[in-house]
Design a protein around this motif. Structure first.
Motif, short mmCIF file in Angstrom:
data_model
loop_
_atom_site.label_atom_id
_atom_site.label_comp_id
_atom_site.label_asym_id
_atom_site.label_seq_id
_atom_site.Cartn_x
_atom_site.Cartn_y
_atom_site.Cartn_z
N UNK A 297 0.91 -1.36 -0.01
CA UNK A 297 -0.08 -0.09 0.01
C UNK A 297 0.85 1.25 0.17
N UNK A 298 1.80 0.98 0.70
CA UNK A 298 2.88 2.53 0.69
C UNK A 298 3.46 2.79 -0.56
N UNK A 299 3.89 1.74 -1.07
CA UNK A 299 4.60 1.97 -2.28
C UNK A 299 3.50 2.19 -3.40
N UNK A 300 2.42 1.85 -3.60
CA UNK A 300 1.64 2.05 -4.65
C UNK A 300 0.68 3.35 -4.24
N UNK A 301 0.64 3.73 -3.15
CA UNK A 301 -0.21 4.95 -2.89
C UNK A 301 0.91 6.33 -3.04
N UNK A 302 0.23 7.37 -3.56
CA UNK A 302 1.09 8.43 -3.62
C UNK A 302 1.07 9.47 -2.61
N UNK A 303 0.49 9.19 -1.56
CA UNK A 303 0.16 9.97 -0.46
C UNK A 303 0.70 9.17 0.90
N UNK A 304 0.89 9.93 1.76
CA UNK A 304 0.95 9.28 3.33
C UNK A 304 2.57 8.81 3.83
N UNK A 305 3.38 8.02 2.78
CA UNK A 305 4.69 7.51 2.77
C UNK A 305 5.54 8.11 1.77
N UNK A 306 6.87 8.67 2.12
CA UNK A 306 7.50 9.02 1.23
C UNK A 306 8.52 8.02 0.77
N UNK A 307 9.19 7.35 1.77
CA UNK A 307 10.06 6.34 1.50
C UNK A 307 10.27 5.24 2.25
N UNK A 308 10.77 4.06 2.27
CA UNK A 308 10.98 2.89 2.94
C UNK A 308 12.07 2.49 3.06
N UNK A 309 12.76 2.06 4.03
CA UNK A 309 14.08 1.28 4.05
C UNK A 309 13.89 0.02 4.91
N UNK A 310 14.85 -0.67 4.09
CA UNK A 310 14.86 -2.30 4.86
C UNK A 310 16.11 -2.92 4.18
N UNK A 311 16.43 -4.06 5.16
CA UNK A 311 17.79 -4.77 4.76
C UNK A 311 17.25 -5.69 3.55
N UNK A 312 18.32 -6.15 2.78
CA UNK A 312 17.76 -7.15 1.71
C UNK A 312 17.29 -8.46 2.10
N UNK A 313 17.91 -8.61 3.42
CA UNK A 313 17.22 -10.17 4.27
C UNK A 313 15.93 -9.78 4.60
N UNK A 314 15.41 -8.67 5.02
CA UNK A 314 13.88 -8.65 5.48
C UNK A 314 13.19 -8.73 4.10
N UNK A 315 13.62 -7.82 3.13
CA UNK A 315 12.85 -7.79 1.61
C UNK A 315 12.70 -9.43 1.30
N UNK A 316 13.76 -10.10 1.22
CA UNK A 316 13.77 -11.53 0.64
C UNK A 316 12.93 -12.23 1.61
N UNK A 317 12.83 -12.23 3.05
CA UNK A 317 11.84 -12.74 3.78
C UNK A 317 10.40 -12.55 3.48
N UNK A 318 9.96 -11.71 3.08
CA UNK A 318 8.81 -11.34 2.62
C UNK A 318 8.32 -11.62 1.27
N UNK A 319 9.26 -11.44 0.25
CA UNK A 319 8.96 -11.62 -1.03
C UNK A 319 9.70 -12.63 -1.76
N UNK A 320 10.81 -13.17 -1.36
CA UNK A 320 11.64 -14.16 -1.94
C UNK A 320 12.02 -13.75 -3.32
#
Length: 237
Positions: free
Chosen positions: A91-114
């Motif tokens: 939701x944060x990445x597809x919405x144009x309001x509310x969130x400016x950017x997101x920071x995450x480690x590669x490990x956490x990104x892979x844990x959610x999306x593989x």
């Protein structure tokens, strides 16, 4: 809620005797066709002259990150935790309001999306999704951003910006992550924690979503209030 049922003191009266005088007059008037016609005309005039209530579109729903986030960070556990975190970040990445950017480690990104998020898609999202190699790298990026905000602040008041999301699974480094949150200028940094987190609320997520709260209000008694209730319940009448 207690429902009080009142009994009429004149139960033995007949239906006609029980009606107020004004009701009897109205009942007799309704018997005349002329009065019925006048009543219909009056109702039509009122309906025609009634101002129209403007229909406004529904207000946009508050972002999930704002609903479930917490200034001290919030962690998500349970069988549906990963799914809810994906929902929040998508939701944060597809919405144009509310969130400016997101920071995450590669490990956490892979844990959610593989493998669902390949390098091509990550490159397209790189302006808003900042993927770091380690937790230390994520903290350094946030500290640099915090210094920038502080330098641009006016009269030591941080600039008002959309929220920044931080996806992290700190584990034994929870105190370091919490310290970074406390040093952030302003209240727009939302830490979404995967795993144990002793500094903020914990959301248990079922397979079908967050566990629903009870409908009735809950009183959280102190030790003395609880003891008083227990004494009252065990006292003899």
């Amino acid at each position: 809620m207690n429902v009080l049922t009142r009994t009429c003191p004149c139960e033995k009266r007949t239906a006609t005797e029980h009606q107020p005088h004004r009701s009897l007059v109205l009942a007799s008037n309704r018997a005349h066709p002329h009065n019925l016609a006048r009543l219909r005309t009056l109702l039509h005039r009122r309906a025609a002259n009634r101002p129209l209530v403007p229909i406004t579109p529904d207000e946009p729903a508050e972002p999930l990150a704002h609903v479930l986030g917490h200034p001290q960070g919030a962690d998500f556990i349970g069988p549906g935790a990963d799914g809810l975190l994906r929902a929040i970040l998508t939701e944060a990445l597809t919405s144009k309001i509310g969130v400016s950017w997101i920071v995450a480690t590669r490990y956490d990104v892979n844990a959610l999306w593989a493998d669902a998020l390949d390098d091509t898609l990550l490159t397209k999202l790189s302006s808003r999704l900042h993927v770091t190699e380690t937790l230390e790298d994520a903290i350094e990026r946030l500290e640099f951003k915090a210094d920038t905000i502080a330098a641009l602040s006016i009269d030591h008041r941080p600039l008002t910006n959309p929220s920044v999301l931080w996806l992290a699974s700190p584990g034994p480094d929870a105190d370091v992550v919490h310290q970074t949150l406390q040093q952030w200028p302003g209240d727009n940094l939302i830490a979404l924690i995967a795993g144990s987190w002793p500094h903020g609320p914990t959301h248990f997520i079922n397979h079908d979503g967050p566990r629903a709260l009870p409908h009735q209000p809950i009183n959280l008694p102190s030790a003395q209030e609880s003891a008083t209730q227990l004494r009252s319940s065990t006292a003899y009448p």
